[in-house]
Enzyme design. Structure first.
Site, PDB file in Angstrom:
ATOM      1  N   LYS A 198       8.550  41.011  79.448  1.00  0.00           N
ATOM      2  CA  LYS A 198       8.784  39.578  79.700  1.00  0.00           C
ATOM      3  C   LYS A 198       8.721  39.346  81.201  1.00  0.00           C
ATOM      4  O   LYS A 198       9.511  39.914  81.953  1.00  0.00           O
ATOM      5  CB  LYS A 198      10.142  39.145  79.152  1.00  0.00           C
ATOM      6  N   HIS A 217      24.064  35.519  79.099  1.00  0.00           N
ATOM      7  CA  HIS A 217      23.714  36.130  77.811  1.00  0.00           C
ATOM      8  C   HIS A 217      23.777  37.642  77.952  1.00  0.00           C
ATOM      9  O   HIS A 217      23.751  38.167  79.062  1.00  0.00           O
ATOM     10  CB  HIS A 217      22.287  35.731  77.385  1.00  0.00           C
ATOM     11  N   ASP A 219      21.514  41.001  76.503  1.00  0.00           N
ATOM     12  CA  ASP A 219      20.200  41.240  75.900  1.00  0.00           C
ATOM     13  C   ASP A 219      20.416  41.879  74.523  1.00  0.00           C
ATOM     14  O   ASP A 219      21.215  42.792  74.381  1.00  0.00           O
ATOM     15  CB  ASP A 219      19.357  42.147  76.799  1.00  0.00           C
ATOM     16  N   HIS A 273      24.927  38.572  81.738  1.00  0.00           N
ATOM     17  CA  HIS A 273      24.263  38.280  83.012  1.00  0.00           C
ATOM     18  C   HIS A 273      23.627  36.906  82.985  1.00  0.00           C
ATOM     19  O   HIS A 273      23.441  36.314  81.915  1.00  0.00           O
ATOM     20  CB  HIS A 273      23.233  39.375  83.357  1.00  0.00           C
TER      21      HIS A 273
HETATM   22  O1  LIG Z   1      15.335  37.449  85.916  1.00  0.00           O
HETATM   23  C1  LIG Z   1      16.249  38.264  85.775  1.00  0.00           C
HETATM   24  O2  LIG Z   1      16.655  38.964  86.704  1.00  0.00           O
HETATM   25  C2  LIG Z   1      16.934  38.423  84.440  1.00  0.00           C
HETATM   26  C3  LIG Z   1      16.172  37.855  83.275  1.00  0.00           C
HETATM   27  C4  LIG Z   1      16.883  38.084  81.983  1.00  0.00           C
HETATM   28  O3  LIG Z   1      18.071  38.252  81.931  1.00  0.00           O
HETATM   29  C5  LIG Z   1      16.125  38.142  80.723  1.00  0.00           C
HETATM   30  O4  LIG Z   1      14.910  37.855  80.737  1.00  0.00           O
HETATM   31  O5  LIG Z   1      16.723  38.498  79.690  1.00  0.00           O
HETATM   32 FE   LIG Z   2      18.635  39.205  80.071  1.00  0.00          FE
END
Ligand SMILES: O=C(O)CCC(=O)C(=O)O
Ligand SMILES: [Fe+2]
Length: 332
Positions: A198, A217, A219, A273
């Site tokens: 992603k 959230h 992951d 985070h």
């Molecule tokens: O951009 C970030 O550092 C974290 C992105 C994130 O938490 C995610 O894509 O699940």
């Molecule tokens: Fe994340």
């Protein structure tokens, strides 16, 4: 209603943030500032094995998060990964929209912004590209960005390296639980383990103190391995405070996800985070989510559960069921 793209790419009608991006007071970065003087754990993977088991497992128990250095992935390869991702996001909006995903109909791969299911929900200030990167049998490179032309080659090479690093971290985390080194990997499907790429893209935001990039959230995968583009913004939750993750050039950021929390029966913590955005600079991050195949049944490892002393703290279910519940905000 102006979409994220109208605003971020066409300047919108105003420099004021429209209401769908304005967080309620208790979520706003201006009211939930990161604590000063606290820094996240950093571990150099060039140390002796025993030290690594201790340090990585301690960080993942206490924080659910660790930054690793000397991880064996070359700075040149990480730089190339960033260049191909930046090259894609530098395309005109129309060219990116040719890759649009359709999450409402279960087509998660492609270019998109977060789908809002409930009108009270706020919109996140980002767009992204999402696609599977492993195992080979499930990957469809036809839907990966075709521009820049080297996107595929670079991304395949990076993911190979990320899978090696994943094996190493899963071994350390298994040993940190007093288990055989291959326990977590085999519980996550062994060679069928999945990697999802992603690329997050957060353009400058007119009023960053009122908005969020990704909202708080955990992951849902097992582990996330992430590199940012050198612009700060990620924060992790620890002991009742947000802690800002400083940029450390070359480091890879490892997040413990929900599936490792479940397998370890809560010994490891899936880290909460969020990301903040900023007014001047575009932030980007490249996340690889490591997850079991959807039909894999995941629950607390039997070795870690015994009758009254250590009852299971989580239910056992397929990863597909877990995902469905998480996406639809149903109890697990
Ligand atoms: O951009 C970030 O550092 C974290 C992105 C994130 O938490 C995610 O894509 O699940
Ligand atoms: Fe994340």
């Amino acid at each position: 209603m102006e979409s994220f793209q109208d605003l971020a790419y066409n300047g919108g009608t105003t420099q004021q943030l429209p209401p769908q991006f304005i967080r309620p007071s208790h979520e706003r970065p201006e009211n939930t500032k990161a604590i000063e003087g606290v820094t996240v754990p950093v571990v150099s993977l060039s140390q002796p094995h025993e030290l690594l088991v201790d340090q990585v497992s301690k960080a993942c128990m206490e924080w659910g998060f660790v930054m690793v250095t000397n991880h064996g992935i070359s700075a040149t390869l990480i730089q190339r990964l960033k260049e191909v991702g930046e090259g894609f996001f530098a395309l005109p909006l129309k060219a990116k929209q040719a890759y649009a995903n359709d999450a409402a109909n279960g087509k998660f791969e492609g270019y998109g912004t977060k789908m809002i299911k409930n009108p009270d929900e706020k919109t996140e200030w980002l767009d992204y590209f999402f696609h599977l990167a492993a195992p080979p049998a499930k990957v469809n490179p036809q839907i990966w960005p075709k521009h820049p032309p080297s996107y595929r080659e670079v991304t395949e090479e990076y993911n190979k390296e990320i899978l090696k690093l994943t094996d190493k971290i899963l071994e350390l985390l298994s040993e940190g639980l007093g288990l055989e080194p291959n326990t977590l990997k085999s519980s996550l499907g062994g060679e069928d383990i999945e990697a999802e790429m992603k690329i997050n893209h957060y353009p400058p935001c007119p009023q960053p103190e009122l908005a969020l990039g990704v909202e708080p959230h955990t992951d849902m995968c097992a582990l996330t391995l992430l590199v940012p583009n050198g612009v700060a913004g990620l924060q992790v939750w620890k002991d009742g405070n947000w802690v800002a993750v400083d940029c450390l050039p070359g480091a890879i950021l490892v997040h413990v996800g929900d599936q490792i929390e479940v397998l370890s029966n809560g010994k490891y913590t899936g880290v909460l985070h969020r990301t903040l955005v900023n007014k001047e600079r575009t932030r980007m991050s490249w996340a690889v989510f490591i997850a079991p195949p959807h039909d894999k049944v995941i629950g607390p490892l039997p070795q870690l559960v015994d009758g009254d002393q250590n009852p299971p703290k989580y239910s056992t279910k397929t990863f597909a069921d877990y995902r469905y519940r998480k996406i639809n905000k149903l109890p697990q």
